[in-house]
Design a protein around this motif. Structure first.
Motif, PDB file in Angstrom:
ATOM      1  N   LYS A  70      23.796  53.148  99.617  1.00 26.86           N
ATOM      2  CA  LYS A  70      24.260  52.892 101.167  1.00 26.86           C
ATOM      3  C   LYS A  70      25.901  52.955 101.088  1.00 26.86           C
ATOM      4  O   LYS A  70      26.556  53.680 102.238  1.00 26.86           O
ATOM      5  N   GLU A  71      26.498  52.234 100.273  1.00 26.52           N
ATOM      6  CA  GLU A  71      27.932  51.872 100.241  1.00 26.52           C
ATOM      7  C   GLU A  71      28.459  53.423 100.090  1.00 26.52           C
ATOM      8  O   GLU A  71      29.745  53.809 100.420  1.00 26.52           O
TER       9      GLU A  71
ATOM     10  N   THR B 176      26.306  50.427  95.966  1.00 18.75           N
ATOM     11  CA  THR B 176      24.964  50.909  96.253  1.00 18.75           C
ATOM     12  C   THR B 176      24.919  52.278  96.945  1.00 18.75           C
ATOM     13  O   THR B 176      25.922  52.917  97.159  1.00 18.75           O
TER      14      THR B 176
END
Length: 297
Positions: A174-175, A172
């Motif tokens: 965010k990751e 993602t």
């Protein structure tokens, strides 16, 4: 002809840190083969963005940039050690770095690993040996503590592990940001905050500079990802498309190339906005921000 203030700044302060790096290694009582390996990567080139950020931060506070030369050298030693280790067959397995054979291709894997280890440990000696008139014991302790966090498991090393574990996986945004905030951003942020620490800035200004550093760290990596697709081997000093070949997650792969360019523009803009709230003379920091966003290597 108009002379760019940043060009003048770079022409003066880049050699300052490069001379400090060379002197620190050549003066070591260590095997010549080890010192040669260390110097090979330290002298491979590069814009010295991290030292320049430190010097420009000190300048923004009205302090002499020379006060940061030992810390700047320490940052560059840690950055260089990380590149030596990143290039190893057990990690990215790269043959070229900045257009030259990687360290392990010239000196062998064992010596390359030990050269990286030596640069990492020497970096902390550099900070610990800062002139007391530049930084007292409390400031030096703060610089060492924050550097160990930025470079270690909670920062650069942790980001590298997450990057390797993410290869071949669909991450993602965010990751992906976690990887880049830590693998690349922490040491860039340290370069700014170390200048604030030496200048003994108040916490409010440090917080604003942290916001600035957060955005330039992400901008730096996004630009790297774009260059891996649009740059040339001559520009970036290694084969184009290596991220795709290694199945790495990148901003273009997640957001599209145009989406990555938009994200880069947004982070550059937010970085400058954070600077505008500091009340400092941030002219040089703004110019370095543009350099990060537009660089071709």
């Amino acid at each position: 002809m108009r002379i760019d203030p940043l060009d003048t700044f770079i022409s003066h302060y880049k050699p300052l840190v490069e001379n400090r790096l060379e002197n620190a290694v050549t003066q070591l009582e260590a095997p010549e083969s080890l010192k040669n390996s260390m110097l090979y990567s330290l002298q491979a080139g590069g814009k010295r963005i991290r030292p320049l950020l430190l010097f420009a931060t000190l300048k923004a506070f009205g302090y002499k940039p020379e006060m940061g030369v030992d810390t700047a050298a320490a940052i560059e030693m840690i950055h260089t050690y990380s590149l030596i280790h990143d290039d190893l067959p057990s990690m990215d397995d790269d043959d070229l770095r900045r257009g030259k054979p990687t360290n392990h291709k010239v000196y062998g894997e064992a010596t390359a690993i030990l050269a990286g280890d030596a640069l990492l440990t020497l970096a902390f000696k550099m900070v610990g040996s800062i002139d007391p008139e530049t930084a007292d014991a409390n400031v030096k302790l703060a610089l060492i503590n924050t550097l160990s966090k930025a470079a270690g498991a909670e920062g650069m090393v942790g980001g590298q592990v997450a990057d390797m574990e993410g290869e071949g996986e669909k991450l993602t945004l965010k990751e992906l940001e976690y990887i880049h905030i830590n693998k690349t951003g922490r040491l860039l942020a340290y370069s700014v905050l170390a200048g604030a620490e030496i200048a003994q800035a108040n916490q409010s200004v440090k917080d604003k500079l942290s916001q600035f550093a957060h955005h330039i760290g992400l901008a730096f990596q996004i630009r790297d990802d774009i260059l891996d697709l649009e740059g040339t081997e001559e520009q970036i000093g290694k084969p184009i498309g290596s991220d795709t070949e290694n199945e790495k997650n990148t901003y273009p792969s997640l957001l599209s190339l145009e989406g990555a360019k938009k994200a880069l523009t947004e982070h550059i803009s937010q970085a400058k906005q954070a600077l505008s709230t500091t009340g400092l003379d941030t002219t040089l920091l703004e110019q370095i921000t543009d350099l990060i966003g537009l660089r071709n290597s």
